[in-house]
Design a protein around this motif. Structure first.
Motif, short mmCIF file in Angstrom:
data_model
loop_
_atom_site.label_atom_id
_atom_site.label_comp_id
_atom_site.label_asym_id
_atom_site.label_seq_id
_atom_site.Cartn_x
_atom_site.Cartn_y
_atom_site.Cartn_z
N VAL B 52 32.50 50.22 7.49
CA VAL B 52 33.07 51.46 6.98
C VAL B 52 32.96 52.57 8.00
O VAL B 52 33.93 53.26 8.32
N LEU B 53 31.75 52.72 8.55
CA LEU B 53 31.54 53.78 9.53
C LEU B 53 32.45 53.58 10.73
O LEU B 53 33.12 54.50 11.19
N ALA B 176 29.39 61.25 20.08
CA ALA B 176 28.66 60.98 18.84
C ALA B 176 29.09 59.64 18.25
O ALA B 176 28.25 58.85 17.79
N ALA B 177 30.39 59.37 18.29
CA ALA B 177 30.89 58.12 17.72
C ALA B 177 30.35 56.93 18.48
O ALA B 177 29.87 55.95 17.87
N VAL B 178 30.40 57.00 19.80
CA VAL B 178 29.92 55.88 20.61
C VAL B 178 28.44 55.63 20.33
O VAL B 178 28.00 54.48 20.16
N TRP B 182 26.75 52.22 18.45
CA TRP B 182 25.61 51.49 19.01
C TRP B 182 24.49 51.38 17.98
O TRP B 182 23.93 50.30 17.73
N LEU B 183 24.23 52.52 17.34
CA LEU B 183 23.17 52.56 16.33
C LEU B 183 23.49 51.63 15.16
O LEU B 183 22.61 50.93 14.64
N SER B 184 24.76 51.62 14.76
CA SER B 184 25.12 50.82 13.59
C SER B 184 24.98 49.33 13.90
O SER B 184 24.63 48.55 13.02
N GLU B 185 25.26 48.94 15.14
CA GLU B 185 25.08 47.52 15.47
C GLU B 185 23.60 47.14 15.45
O GLU B 185 23.24 46.04 15.04
N ARG C 4 32.65 46.27 21.30
CA ARG C 4 32.17 47.64 21.12
C ARG C 4 32.06 48.36 22.45
O ARG C 4 32.47 49.53 22.57
N ILE C 5 31.54 47.67 23.47
CA ILE C 5 31.38 48.33 24.77
C ILE C 5 32.74 48.65 25.38
O ILE C 5 32.95 49.75 25.89
#
Lengths: 158, 200, 203
Positions: B52-53, B176-178, B182-185, C4-5
């Protein structure tokens, strides 16, 4: 190297975008100023110069007469050239503005023409621009409004 | 149809037709992303699934960058884009209610409709609840008007409020999105629930 | 290298470019210079003071007069129904409610033509539609509407209509501007409130 290969489409996209942005940024036929700056430059008539001030001016200047054909004003001013307002943005005239290192002074018999042209040129990025005005104080109210204190709205419908 | 200068001359029916196609595309994308499953949406709160995010943040950034680039190239008049006026109280209260409904029901309104259309019973009840809520609000709005109309800030924009240019703000949001991606993974690894995610 | 990267690299690349875009496009001129020039040399952008007087007499609601003088001068007197947008803070976004609309004709006036023409060029350049200038400004208004008298023996119907129009506008102007200051302030505040309520609406 392998990693770079997998990114090549991304870099290709970014480079195309960059080229497009640069082409757009350096297009001369576009406005790119902040209108707020234009307002700032025009308030309190900081951008105007009177005939007397022009005579006393000791730097070099170039007077542009914006009159056209019939409306051409016959005021004789030293160092003046005629650019009819319709042809303001012709290539040849643009180069005159660009190459002039002196103060550029706009003149027209019609104050509204000079005002509009001043905004357009200011937005195109020309900073040394002044408006020549015949009045000592432009934009003053020449009459005196006298309120009628005997008015009674309730007795008289507007 | 708004500010896209090339299509502003289109007749009304064509605008509606375009809107229909966009709507179909949006619904299809929601369903394909698995948003018609309430477990996927709830996963956002428990950390086992952060689709979702990713989807919504990406959508926001694509819209932000796209509208600015189009405007930069003179194809879109951003002045005509409607900026929602900001009612501070309404935003905070509504946000809390919406968040509570989101986690309890497992849908947001859009995904609720997406799930309804594939025949999920919980989504039907969810939307019914939403309609009841809207009805109650409409009926009681005169009494609570002072609350939700409070702290009106007008059509406010965050970049103007922060005093940075729109471009710089876009960059900040992208960073912020990037970071959040990373945080969400990380979160997905940390809170992974394979027994749920394999079923979605 | 995972998706993602790759995606992050793309986003950061675009983001850096966005951060260096030279200006805020939404807050600058939308028209091309030649478009703006050809609009500004046209005579269609002017309304004469007689036309404006007629609008006032007919209580025409399709136009909006915008006074670009400063607040002090505006308070002393103004054409009835005007909104005051001092040119000194013309670029303030709070005026967009008045400037950026499609329904009304915005007619700018100052004491003279000059400031009104600055305002006209800036708002037209910004892409707002329906901008006009009251030719001659308040000086012309006062000379023509407030002071002109009919002199002569026979009056033609055309002249009669013209002078009646001026006379009615003069009456409205004097009556409104002779109100006590407190009433005027109330009236202007009410007008501002109305406009801010009309803000918004999806298009």
């Amino acid at each position: 190297m392998e990693q770079f290969k997998s990114l090549r489409f991304i870099f290709l996209f970014l480079i195309i975008l960059l080229v497009l942005v640069l082409v757009r940024s350096f297009n001369p036929n576009l406005f790119r100023q902040d209108p707020g700056k234009t307002v700032e430059a025009a308030i309190n008539n900081n951008n105007s110069i009177t005939f007397a001030q022009l005579k006393a001016l000791n730097t070099q200047y170039l007077v542009i007469n914006l009159g056209t054909g019939g409306k051409f004003d016959s005021v004789k001013i030293k160092n003046s050239i005629n650019i009819p307002v319709e042809n303001l943005l012709d290539k040849a005239n643009q180069t005159i503005f660009k190459e002039s290192k002196d103060e550029i002074i706009l003149y027209s018999a019609d104050v509204s023409t000079t005002a509009k042209v001043w905004v357009i040129l200011n937005q195109l990025g020309f900073k040394k621009l002044l408006i020549l005005t015949p009045d000592e104080q432009p934009e003053v109210f020449k009459y005196k409004f006298q309120p009628d204190t005997s008015v009674r709205l309730e007795n008289d419908s507007i | 149809m708004g500010p896209l200068s090339i299509i502003s001359e289109f007749p009304e029916w064509l605008n509606l037709l375009i809107a229909l196609f966009i709507g179909v595309g949006f619904g299809f994308a929601l369903e394909q992303a698995g948003f018609s499953s309430s477990r996927r949406l709830a996963g956002m709160f428990y950390g086992y699934d952060t689709t979702v995010l990713k989807v919504f943040f990406t959508a926001a950034i694509v819209a932000l960058v796209g509208s600015q680039l189009l405007s930069f190239f003179g194809l879109l008049n951003l002045k005509l884009v409607y900026v929602n006026p900001y009612y501070m109280n309404a935003t905070i209260i509504g946000g809390v209610i919406m968040g509570a409904g989101f986690i309890m029901g497992g849908y947001c309104p859009g995904t609720g409709i997406s799930a309804l259309s594939i025949g999920k019973i919980d989504a039907m009840i969810f939307l019914l609840g939403g309609l009841v809520g809207a009805f109650l609000f409409a009926e009681t709005s005169p009494y609570i008007q002072t609350i939700f109309l409070g702290n009106y800030k007008g059509a406010m924009r965050i970049d103007e409020w922060m005093g940075v240019s729109t471009g710089v703000f876009t960059f900040i949001l992208i960073v912020a999105a990037v970071f959040l991606f990373w945080l969400s993974e990380l979160a997905e690894k940390r809170f992974s629930r394979p027994e749920i995610t394999s079923e979605i | 290298m995972n998706a993602r990267i790759k995606f992050s690299i793309l986003l950061i690349g675009v983001g850096i470019m966005m951060a260096f875009l030279p200006f805020n496009t939404a807050r600058s001129f939308q028209l091309k210079p030649d478009e703006l020039l050809s609009k500004s040399v046209s005579d269609d952008i002017y309304f004469s003071v007689d036309q404006v007087a007629r609008f006032i007499n007919n209580e025409d609601t399709t136009f909006q007069l915008i006074d670009v003088r400063d607040a002090e001068q505006f308070k002393a007197f103004n054409i009835p129904g005007s909104v005051n947008i001092p040119f000194n803070d013309f670029s303030d976004p709070k005026w967009e409610v008045y400037l950026n609309q499609k329904g009304l004709k915005n007619i700018y006036y100052g004491n003279d033509d000059r400031t009104a023409c600055y305002a006209w060029t800036i708002s037209t350049g910004m892409g707002y539609g329906n901008n006009f200038v009251m030719k001659g400004g308040l000086n012309e208004w006062y000379k023509t509407v407030m002071l002109s008298q009919f002199e002569g023996e026979n009056i033609t119907p055309r002249e009669n209509a013209l002078f009646e129009n001026r006379f009615n506008a003069r009456k409205t102007f004097t009556q409104i501007n002779s109100l006590p200051d407190s009433l005027k302030t109330h009236y202007f505040n009410a007008k501002h409130l109305q406009a801010s309520k009309l803000d918004g609406g999806c298009e």
